[in-house]
Design a protein around this motif. Structure first.
Motif, PDB file in Angstrom:
ATOM      1  N   ARG B 147       0.797  -1.204   0.000  1.00  0.00           N
ATOM      2  CA  ARG B 147       0.000   0.000   0.000  1.00  0.00           C
ATOM      3  C   ARG B 147       0.841   1.270   0.000  1.00  0.00           C
ATOM      4  N   VAL B 148       1.812   1.315   0.898  1.00  0.00           N
ATOM      5  CA  VAL B 148       2.575   2.554   1.005  1.00  0.00           C
ATOM      6  C   VAL B 148       3.938   2.436   0.344  1.00  0.00           C
ATOM      7  N   TYR B 149       4.689   1.387   0.665  1.00  0.00           N
ATOM      8  CA  TYR B 149       6.010   1.223   0.059  1.00  0.00           C
ATOM      9  C   TYR B 149       5.872   0.279  -1.116  1.00  0.00           C
ATOM     10  N   HIS B 150       5.897   0.822  -2.300  1.00  0.00           N
ATOM     11  CA  HIS B 150       5.546   0.038  -3.456  1.00  0.00           C
ATOM     12  C   HIS B 150       6.672  -0.812  -3.984  1.00  0.00           C
ATOM     13  N   MET B 151       7.883  -0.309  -4.002  1.00  0.00           N
ATOM     14  CA  MET B 151       9.021  -1.033  -4.572  1.00  0.00           C
ATOM     15  C   MET B 151       8.645  -1.581  -5.924  1.00  0.00           C
ATOM     16  N   TYR B 152       8.155  -0.702  -6.740  1.00  0.00           N
ATOM     17  CA  TYR B 152       7.571  -1.105  -8.015  1.00  0.00           C
ATOM     18  C   TYR B 152       8.341  -0.532  -9.195  1.00  0.00           C
ATOM     19  N   ILE B 153       8.819   0.691  -9.062  1.00  0.00           N
ATOM     20  CA  ILE B 153       9.542   1.315 -10.177  1.00  0.00           C
ATOM     21  C   ILE B 153      11.001   0.987  -9.973  1.00  0.00           C
ATOM     22  N   TRP B 154      11.565   0.186 -10.858  1.00  0.00           N
ATOM     23  CA  TRP B 154      12.973  -0.141 -10.696  1.00  0.00           C
ATOM     24  C   TRP B 154      13.734   0.110 -11.980  1.00  0.00           C
ATOM     25  N   PRO B 155      15.077   0.112 -11.920  1.00  0.00           N
ATOM     26  CA  PRO B 155      15.814   0.522 -13.116  1.00  0.00           C
ATOM     27  C   PRO B 155      15.478  -0.386 -14.292  1.00  0.00           C
ATOM     28  N   GLY B 156      15.016   0.181 -15.362  1.00  0.00           N
ATOM     29  CA  GLY B 156      14.638  -0.611 -16.535  1.00  0.00           C
ATOM     30  C   GLY B 156      13.157  -0.583 -16.818  1.00  0.00           C
ATOM     31  N   GLY B 157      12.350  -0.105 -15.903  1.00  0.00           N
ATOM     32  CA  GLY B 157      10.918  -0.092 -16.172  1.00  0.00           C
ATOM     33  C   GLY B 157      10.138  -0.207 -14.889  1.00  0.00           C
ATOM     34  N   VAL B 158       9.081  -0.978 -14.944  1.00  0.00           N
ATOM     35  CA  VAL B 158       8.300  -1.238 -13.745  1.00  0.00           C
ATOM     36  C   VAL B 158       8.225  -2.741 -13.572  1.00  0.00           C
ATOM     37  N   ARG B 159       7.803  -3.159 -12.403  1.00  0.00           N
ATOM     38  CA  ARG B 159       7.931  -4.565 -12.083  1.00  0.00           C
ATOM     39  C   ARG B 159       6.889  -5.449 -12.748  1.00  0.00           C
ATOM     40  N   ARG B 160       5.655  -5.025 -12.775  1.00  0.00           N
ATOM     41  CA  ARG B 160       4.619  -5.869 -13.356  1.00  0.00           C
ATOM     42  C   ARG B 160       3.709  -5.000 -14.200  1.00  0.00           C
ATOM     43  N   ASP B 161       2.990  -5.620 -15.089  1.00  0.00           N
ATOM     44  CA  ASP B 161       2.052  -4.885 -15.908  1.00  0.00           C
ATOM     45  C   ASP B 161       0.767  -4.622 -15.121  1.00  0.00           C
ATOM     46  N   LEU B 162      -0.102  -3.763 -15.693  1.00  0.00           N
ATOM     47  CA  LEU B 162      -1.355  -3.445 -14.997  1.00  0.00           C
ATOM     48  C   LEU B 162      -2.237  -4.684 -14.950  1.00  0.00           C
ATOM     49  N   PRO B 163      -2.880  -4.942 -13.828  1.00  0.00           N
ATOM     50  CA  PRO B 163      -3.779  -6.093 -13.781  1.00  0.00           C
ATOM     51  C   PRO B 163      -5.048  -5.851 -14.605  1.00  0.00           C
ATOM     52  N   GLU B 164      -5.823  -6.914 -14.770  1.00  0.00           N
ATOM     53  CA  GLU B 164      -7.080  -6.818 -15.529  1.00  0.00           C
ATOM     54  C   GLU B 164      -8.025  -5.833 -14.890  1.00  0.00           C
ATOM     55  N   GLY B 165      -8.604  -4.969 -15.676  1.00  0.00           N
ATOM     56  CA  GLY B 165      -9.624  -4.090 -15.139  1.00  0.00           C
ATOM     57  C   GLY B 165      -9.099  -2.985 -14.250  1.00  0.00           C
ATOM     58  N   PHE B 166      -7.809  -2.845 -14.169  1.00  0.00           N
ATOM     59  CA  PHE B 166      -7.236  -1.843 -13.273  1.00  0.00           C
ATOM     60  C   PHE B 166      -7.606  -0.441 -13.709  1.00  0.00           C
ATOM     61  N   THR B 167      -7.551  -0.182 -14.992  1.00  0.00           N
ATOM     62  CA  THR B 167      -7.815   1.172 -15.465  1.00  0.00           C
ATOM     63  C   THR B 167      -9.261   1.579 -15.153  1.00  0.00           C
ATOM     64  N   ASP B 168     -10.174   0.616 -15.172  1.00  0.00           N
ATOM     65  CA  ASP B 168     -11.552   0.983 -14.815  1.00  0.00           C
ATOM     66  C   ASP B 168     -11.623   1.443 -13.381  1.00  0.00           C
ATOM     67  N   ARG B 169     -10.943   0.716 -12.522  1.00  0.00           N
ATOM     68  CA  ARG B 169     -11.005   1.084 -11.112  1.00  0.00           C
ATOM     69  C   ARG B 169     -10.323   2.428 -10.869  1.00  0.00           C
ATOM     70  N   VAL B 170      -9.263   2.699 -11.636  1.00  0.00           N
ATOM     71  CA  VAL B 170      -8.604   4.000 -11.472  1.00  0.00           C
ATOM     72  C   VAL B 170      -9.571   5.105 -11.853  1.00  0.00           C
ATOM     73  N   LEU B 171     -10.258   4.930 -12.962  1.00  0.00           N
ATOM     74  CA  LEU B 171     -11.183   5.981 -13.406  1.00  0.00           C
ATOM     75  C   LEU B 171     -12.321   6.155 -12.415  1.00  0.00           C
ATOM     76  N   GLN B 172     -12.767   5.044 -11.843  1.00  0.00           N
ATOM     77  CA  GLN B 172     -13.831   5.174 -10.832  1.00  0.00           C
ATOM     78  C   GLN B 172     -13.340   5.980  -9.640  1.00  0.00           C
ATOM     79  N   THR B 173     -12.114   5.673  -9.222  1.00  0.00           N
ATOM     80  CA  THR B 173     -11.573   6.414  -8.077  1.00  0.00           C
ATOM     81  C   THR B 173     -11.420   7.889  -8.414  1.00  0.00           C
ATOM     82  N   MET B 174     -11.029   8.179  -9.630  1.00  0.00           N
ATOM     83  CA  MET B 174     -10.879   9.586 -10.016  1.00  0.00           C
ATOM     84  C   MET B 174     -12.229  10.305  -9.958  1.00  0.00           C
ATOM     85  N   ASP B 175     -13.264   9.629 -10.434  1.00  0.00           N
ATOM     86  CA  ASP B 175     -14.591  10.258 -10.380  1.00  0.00           C
ATOM     87  C   ASP B 175     -14.995  10.515  -8.946  1.00  0.00           C
ATOM     88  N   TYR B 176     -14.730   9.538  -8.118  1.00  0.00           N
ATOM     89  CA  TYR B 176     -15.106   9.681  -6.707  1.00  0.00           C
ATOM     90  C   TYR B 176     -14.364  10.858  -6.071  1.00  0.00           C
TER      91      TYR B 176
END
Lengths: 193, 367, 599
Positions: B147-176
């Motif tokens: 949640r807080v310490y992501h350890m996700y952005i590392w040299p060369g890119g990011v660690r994993r791709d976006l999960p299924e349906g993630f962008t929908d949830r992001v947009l919902q959160t933005m609307d909220y």
């Protein structure tokens, strides 16, 4: 517009090289310029950059300990909001008796950076006024960011370990025990640690 | 009649700011005449630790340098290593990183809403904003596993791709969050008590602001359109459409308005990122981490965090461990020399109020 | 605004309308929030999949992982026997251990609650502390996301159809850049060293290559293997079968990296300069070695370094044994072998060529003249095919043909050749015949996957146009009036399960006789040793079991002072086993003769 994208950066290098002797400059990439100068000229170079060339923003000041070459490298990082170029001014200080002039009359926030470098590396800034302790409290040992300060040794002396992990094994040794292999001493430095 | 001066120790625990820092105040009556910042409660020695860990192991340490906003640390470390080595980052990874940075900015602003109002006494805001921040933290948990310490952005890119349906949830959160902003406006920004407390307090002289090293929202509140995202563009900010809001009052109120306006801009930027994100790889793999060496060189990279210009100076000597990683957070200047000067003449009740408006974050002062 | 800003005082009270809304918090612990799919919780390790390589322990930046003995887990081939244990007080759940696990056995679960009143219970053994954790796995790493380098650098080789025109070396071997890249794939676990018969110091020399210190790599290889380049070209590479990377990808090219390292020294003088071994003063003891094959050469080299006076008696005119006379030049060029043997001669190993024990000198003489004897004669006699017509002109064993070809002769095999057998010798015979211009067919009784030959050799043969006929049993060689081979009669076989869980047996199909026209029949169905040189006295003491000499764990036979090794002793019958036997025999001879050596 056929002039190159690095015009501003090259102008800075030219200016500084012409104004100060023994100053060498390099354009690293867009918006990054590095110059190296002797430590006596640091206050003049910094003032000149601030007042004449527009590098009014003092971004950062850092120190690197090149223990094998027996000097510290001080890096002053400035930014010009007008030209949008980052200027890194590097200088070398002898490791035996490290001292250099204080520059907090040019930028007053340099006071904090210098206090920290004094505490962490033991570099004396001539004329620096400020409390001795900045981050460390009641620290008696060697300035800790120096390369010869061994944190592993310090931990052994200052702390006690929690018991329970004494049975840790070593994979290579375990295999060697079973197979009877004898690794020669000169090869041991290539084994996994 | 002058009152006798008393010495007060404010901190290291006090309302509003994220981290522990002590300010030794000399007060006459309830006016501060001298302030001295004492840091050191949060010194974990990260820069020294990184000298004994190799390049990949060090990346797990950097996010802990700044507690409320760990992502600019990961980003800057990765960018510095990539710049020294010359490693390319895939397009999709750049977009994901941009989106992460904006989400992180929003999460920090929500925490700041809480802190600023906490030090003013308006405790409803922290309850709301920390709760709303949790929605963003849920998004981070889904994307990175933490949640807080992501350890996700590392040299060369990011660690994993976006999960299924993630962008929908992001947009919902933005609307909220957009809807919530209106409620924040009614509670905080339209609130006359807050206005009266914030206006005219903690004034920074615009003529001296840049020279004193002020960065981020305080500098923008002084009227300067200065933002690393447009001055020294990185990631995909040059392809995004956004504005940099400024104010001229240069006081706590101006800074609050600047942050509020940037919050809206961030929401719009996240939406644009999702729209423009191409398909593709997300990682340019490094070789065996125990044997990965970075050629000798140095780099200074900076990012615009929620509190201002966050800089990383990384030096490599060609081995598999960093030679020097020197972190410069915005609070290094804001929390020490600037604060000591601003507090002179301030009311005791305003001390933590001003501290908060500058975005002071002690963990990044002392790492 | 005016001091009394009514709107500004009243508007904030709109917050009260939140009272009517449901809270968005969750009443924990009655209700739990759903944990994300990728949540980084407590560790879980699949104890069976885990091979105990220790990579997780090495990458952990908090030094939180220890490798310990776990009940119920035994070490062995390809498994160190240790398993990771996490110190939960130090772990920061960064999941780097998951990213570098080569087998994918270590993962993180959705479980994040660990509460205990015991302050010393912070040690967590994944898989043992949470045996049901496998149902809960959340953060895992597959081959695409893992940080392991799973793909080997491809080895360039000459094109199949082109290379049959000559005996040029088929493999082009790694360039410096490719070798350094390949060497960085190794995670230095050391599992390979256990299955190598000679226990070469593999992680050490691979790391030396990765760091650019080829000379150190050569010295490490020569510590217990004086024929490193030979092994680099033709070893059976059992190490690669247990490499940690081959569980989910390609094994590290241990063999080719060895070849790269030793081939950096281009002449025997350069080898001497780099290895610069310490040669002890002569200690007065003499050791005689029968056979200059890999076993004999290795024993001789290390004994000479220890100050022994070594003489090797070799029946042929060239040293190397089967590696010289059995392995074709396109696999192992003679220059390469000569370079390695010349270096050994330069440090004091004496070889007497064209000296057949039993003819030119008796075994008794050798036994009396020397303080210890090492017998490394190998399996030189080929088995007879056991079918009619096998003594005709044009029917001969592969071993003889390879011997002739490597001696510079070109045997007349005609233009259609059939090779009988499925081992490396058969494939060598087939590929050499292709290079002599013939069309070649291999007949093997069982299926292709049962062939004991190296799959790399089988593939190489197929690329060169060799036709393999599996499940084919030859029954008779057809000859003409001059007793010259004209054809071969064979039966097809079907594989029948032997009912006892063993390999299926080939059973000839009645009535499937076919005759194929051929000009030569080359037999390669195995070899045996020729012990005729032993005296009667020796044969009484040296036990022979199923054609092999019986030795104790110090390579000593039943006859005092007579040691043995190589193909004639071990069951694996490859060069590295012979080298291992020679190395062990050297140590044993030293202990045997110099009584007061400590260990």
């Amino acid at each position: 517009m056929t002039d190159n994208k690095l015009e501003k950066e090259q102008k800075v290098v030219k200016h500084l090289e012409e104004t100060f002797q023994n100053l060498t400059g390099k354009v690293v990439r867009e918006r990054r310029v590095t110059v190296a100068v002797e430590k006596e000229l640091i206050p003049s170079v910094l003032s000149y950059a601030k007042n004449q060339l527009g590098y009014i923003h003092f971004s950062h000041m850092s120190c690197v300990d090149w223990i094998e070459d027996e000097h510290f490298e001080l890096v002053y990082i400035l930014w010009s909001p007008e030209d949008k170029v980052q200027l890194l001014i590097k200088t070398l200080i002898n490791r035996e008796n490290p001292e250099i002039d204080n520059v907090d009359m040019i930028w007053r926030q340099a006071n904090t950076y210098e206090r920290e470098i004094r505490e962490m590396y033991g570099i004396q800034f001539k004329g620096l006024v400020g409390r001795e302790e900045f981050i460390l409290e009641d620290w008696e040992g060697m300035p800790p960011m120096r390369r010869d300060f061994d944190t592993a040794e310090y931990i052994k002396e200052a702390y006690f370990g929690r018991p329970g992990r004494e049975d840790a094994g070593n994979v290579r040794e375990e295999i060697v025990k079973r197979s009877g292999e004898e690794i020669p001493d000169f090869a041991k430095k290539y084994s996994r640690d | 009649m002058r009152e006798k001066a008393t010495t007060l120790y404010l901190g290291p625990q006090h309302p509003g700011i994220t981290g522990n820092m002590m300010i030794k105040l000399k007060v006459e009556g309830d006016t501060v005449v001298k302030a001295e910042t004492h840091v050191g409660y949060l010194h974990r020695g990260f820069e020294k630790l990184m000298e004994r860990r190799n390049w990949l192991q060090s990346f797990t340490i950097v996010c802990r340098i700044c507690v409320p906003e760990p992502d600019p640390n990961e980003l800057n470390y990765s960018r510095a290593v990539e710049e020294i080595e010359g490693r390319e980052v895939p397009e999709r990874a750049q977009w994901i990183r941009t989106m992460m940075m904006e989400l992180s900015r929003m999460a920090t602003y929500l925490l700041w809403f809480g802190g600023q109002n906490g030090s003013a006494g308006l405790y409803t805001m922290p309850q709301w904003s920390v709760g709303d921040r949790d929605y963003i933290l849920d998004l981070f948990e889904e994307l990175t596993g933490g949640r807080v310490y992501h350890m996700y952005i590392w040299p060369g890119g990011v660690r994993r791709d976006l999960p299924e349906g993630f962008t929908d949830r992001v947009l919902q959160t933005m609307d909220y969050l957009e809807k919530r902003l209106k409620q924040y406006d009614e509670l905080m920004f339209a609130n006359t008590v807050f206005q009266k407390r914030a206006q005219g307090v903690g004034w920074i002289d615009p003529a001296k602001a840049i020279e004193w090293g002020v960065v981020g929202p305080p500098l923008r509140a002084a009227g300067f359109k200065s933002d690393v995202r447009i001055d020294d563009p990185y990631l995909k900010y040059d392809e995004l459409d956004f504005e940099v809001p400024t104010q001229t009052s240069s006081d706590v109120w101006g800074r609050a308005l600047v942050r509020r306006a940037e919050f809206e801009q961030s929401i719009s930027m996240v939406r644009q990122c999702i729209e423009k994100m191409p398909k593709g790889e997300v990682y340019n793999k490094i070789p065996n981490p125990m044997k990965w060496t970075v050629p000798a060189g140095d780099a200074y990279v900076k990012a615009e965090s929620a509190r201002g210009e966050f800089g990383y100076y990384v030096v490599s000597d060609g081995s598999n461990k960093p030679r020097r990683v020197h972190v410069k957070g915005p609070a290094y200047v804001h929390g020490v020399t600037l604060l000591e000067n601003l507090l002179v003449g301030a009311n005791i009740a305003d001390v933590s109020f001003i501290m908060n408006s500058l975005g002071t974050c002690p963990p990044e002062i002392e790492r | 605004m005016a001091f009394f800003d009514i709107k500004g005082l009243v508007t904030p009270f709109t917050a009260l309308k939140q009272f009517g809304k449901a809270p968005h918090t969750v009443t924990f612990p009655q209700k739990q929030k759903e944990t994300a799919e990728r949540y980084r919780g407590l560790h879980y390790n699949d104890l069976e999949k885990c091979i105990g390589c220790g990579n997780c322990s090495t990458i952990c930046m908090n030094e939180a992982i220890d490798m310990i003995h776990v009940e119920g887990v035994e070490g062995g081939k390809g498994d160190s026997g240790l398993r990771p244990r996490v110190d939960n007080g130090r772990c920061c759940w960064c999941a780097l251990c998951v990213e570098v696990c080569p087998t994918g056995s270590l993962n993180l679960t959705k479980d994040y609650i660990y509460v205990t009143p015991d302050a010393d219970a912070f040690l967590w053994t994944p898989g043992v502390s949470n045996p049901d954790g496998k149902d809960d796995i959340s953060f895992h790493s597959d081959v695409d996301t893992s940080l392991g380098m799973y793909n080997r650098v491809p080895m360039p080789e000459l094109d199949g159809q082109e290379r049959v025109k000559s005996f040029a070396e088929v493999m082009l071997y790694y360039s410096e850049e490719e070798a350094r890249y390949e060497a960085t794939r190794c995670i230095s676990c050391g599992l390979c060293t256990e299955v190598c018969p000679d226990h070469m110091h593999i992680p050490e020399y691979i790391n030396a290559i990765a760091q650019g210190n080829d000379e150190d790599a050569i010295r490490i290889i020569y510590d217990n293997n004086p024929l490193g380049e030979l092994c680099g070209k033709v070893c059976t590479r059992r190490c690669e079968d247990v490499c940690a990377m081959q569980v989910r990808g390609d094994a590290v090219a241990i063999r080719w990296l060895k070849e790269y390292a030793v081939s950096r020294a281009e002449t025997s003088d350069i080898i001497r300069e780099i290895v610069n071994p310490e040669i002890k003063e002569p200690n007065g003891y003499k050791v005689g070695i029968i056979g200059a094959g890999p076993a004999g050469l290795t024993a001789g080299y290390y004994l000479a370094l220890k100050g022994f006076d070594v003489t090797i008696y070799e029946a042929n005119s060239h040293a190397g044994g089967m590696t010289m006379y059995g392995i074709p030049k396109y696999r192992l060029p003679i220059e390469s072998l000569d370079k390695q043997i010349d270096y050994m001669k330069s440090i004091g190993v004496k070889i007497q060529f064209n000296t057949t024990v039993g003819k030119d000198i008796t075994f008794d003489e050798i036994y009396k003249k020397h303080d210890a004897v090492f017998v490394g004669v190998g399996f030189q006699k080929p088995y007879r095919l056991g079918i009619e017509g096998e003594d005709a002109k044009g029917a001969f064993p592969a071993v003889n043909m390879l011997f002739d070809v490597n001696n510079g002769k070109t045997p007349d095999i005609g233009d259609k050749v059939v090779v009988i057998g499925g081992g490396n010798v058969a494939i060598d015979g087939a590929r050499v015949s292709r290079r002599l211009g013939a069309e070649v067919t291999i007949m093997y009784r069982r299926r292709v996957q049962d062939m004991p030959a190296d799959w790399e050799e089988i593939e190489g043969a197929e690329h060169e146009g060799v036709v393999i006929m599996p499940q084919t049993i030859p029954v008779e060689i057809i000859t003409d009036d001059n007793n010259k081979v004209t054809g071969i009669k064979y039966l097809k076989a079907e594989m029948v399960d032997d009912g006892k869980g063993g390999r299926p047996r080939p059973v000839p199909i009645e009535g499937s006789e076919t005759i194929m026209e051929v000009t030569s029949v080359i037999g390669a169905i195995g070899q045996e040793a020729d012990y005729s040189f032993f005296t009667e006295e020796a044969m009484k003491q040296i036990e022979i079991n199923r054609g092999r000499m019986v030795v104790d764990e110090n390579q000593m036979t039943g006859m005092k002072g007579v040691f043995a090794g190589g193909d004639a002793v071990n069951r694996t019958a490859d060069a590295i086993s012979a080298i291992a036997d020679g190395y062990r025999a050297c140590k044993a001879i030293e202990k045997f003769l110099i009584k007061d050596i400590k260990d």
